[in-house]
Scaffold this active site. Structure first.
Site, PDB file in Angstrom:
ATOM      1  N   ASP A  16       0.848  -1.177   0.000  1.00 43.02           N
ATOM      2  CA  ASP A  16       0.000   0.000   0.000  1.00 43.02           C
ATOM      3  C   ASP A  16       0.899   1.247   0.000  1.00 43.02           C
ATOM      4  OD1 ASP A  16      -2.359   1.612   0.499  1.00 43.02           O
ATOM      5  OD2 ASP A  16      -1.629   1.736   2.573  1.00 43.02           O
ATOM      6  N   ASP A  18      -0.165   5.135   0.957  1.00 47.07           N
ATOM      7  CA  ASP A  18      -0.386   6.111   2.034  1.00 47.07           C
ATOM      8  C   ASP A  18      -0.517   5.422   3.396  1.00 47.07           C
ATOM      9  OD1 ASP A  18      -0.421   8.095   0.051  1.00 47.07           O
ATOM     10  OD2 ASP A  18      -2.573   7.871  -0.239  1.00 47.07           O
TER      11      ASP A  18
HETATM   12 MG   LIG Z   1      -3.051   3.146   3.331  1.00 46.68          MG
END
Ligand SMILES: [Mg+2]
Ligand SMILES: [Zn+2]
Length: 201
Positions: A16, A18
């Site tokens: 992932d 962020d």
């Molecule tokens: Mg995230």
């Protein structure tokens, strides 16, 4: 996806963006808003050294919502790759989903196959890099990341950066909860050793 019978597929690590690689700041719409988390470069260097493909898969519905253009998003992703590269860490690919099921114009408002926890981005990257999703690892800070791993039969690592602690409090069952991305990469290194010794790889 069709493969030649003797094609050997390898494990990959799907990251992932962020709250996992860079600081969680809500919708990031400018490069100035992106800063790496402290352990990210070292973590990705370790994945590189282990010979694992490190591929970012990120939901970016800010595009559908009109907060930034896809061009701007690619610029921000490129900036993240550059910051990592300056510290000797290489990402093999960055895949994003710009869609949202409810928001945006008809180009972006859709029930797509790529928005996590749907597996579209992982499948696309897996076909390209000859990765076996079932041998792979999903690393992220939200339930959608854990759910994605469950759907494809991968192992899931919840990082307790970004929204990770909140996700854990809300109740989730990752394969492992890591303090940060480097902790996650070290767990993967160990897990691969165990798998190899068991003859699973
Ligand atoms: Mg995230
Ligand atoms: Zn999508």
């Amino acid at each position: 996806m069709r493969m030649k019978e003797n094609t050997i597929l390898c494990p990959g690590v799907f990251l992932d963006r962020d709250g996992t690689i860079n600081e969680e700041r809500g919708y990031i719409t400018r490069v100035e808003e992106l800063s790496l988390l402290p352990h990210s470069a070292e973590a990705i260097r370790l994945l590189n050294r282990l010979g694992l493909k490190a591929v970012v898969v990120t939901n970016q519905s800010g595009v559908a919502r009109g907060y930034l253009t896809e061009e701007r998003l690619r610029e921000i992703n490129g900036y993240m790759e550059r910051l990592l590269r300056e510290e000797g860490a290489g990402l093999d690919g960055v895949y994003y989903c710009p869609h949202h099921p409810l928001y945006g114009n008809e180009n972006y408002r859709q029930n797509c196959f790529c928005r996590k926890p749907n597996p579209g981005m992982v499948f696309r990257a897996s076909a390209y890099f000859l990765i076996d999703p079932k041998l792979s690892y999903i690393v992220g800070d939200k339930e959608e990341d854990i759910e994605l791993a469950i759907r494809i039969g991968a192992k899931s690592i919840l990082v307790l950066t970004g929204m990770g602690r909140k996700t854990l409090q809300n109740g989730t069952s990752p394969s492992y909860a890591a303090d940060h991305l480097l902790d996650a990469a070290r767990w993967i290194e160990n897990d691969l050793t165990v798998s190899r010794n068991q003859g699973n790889l």
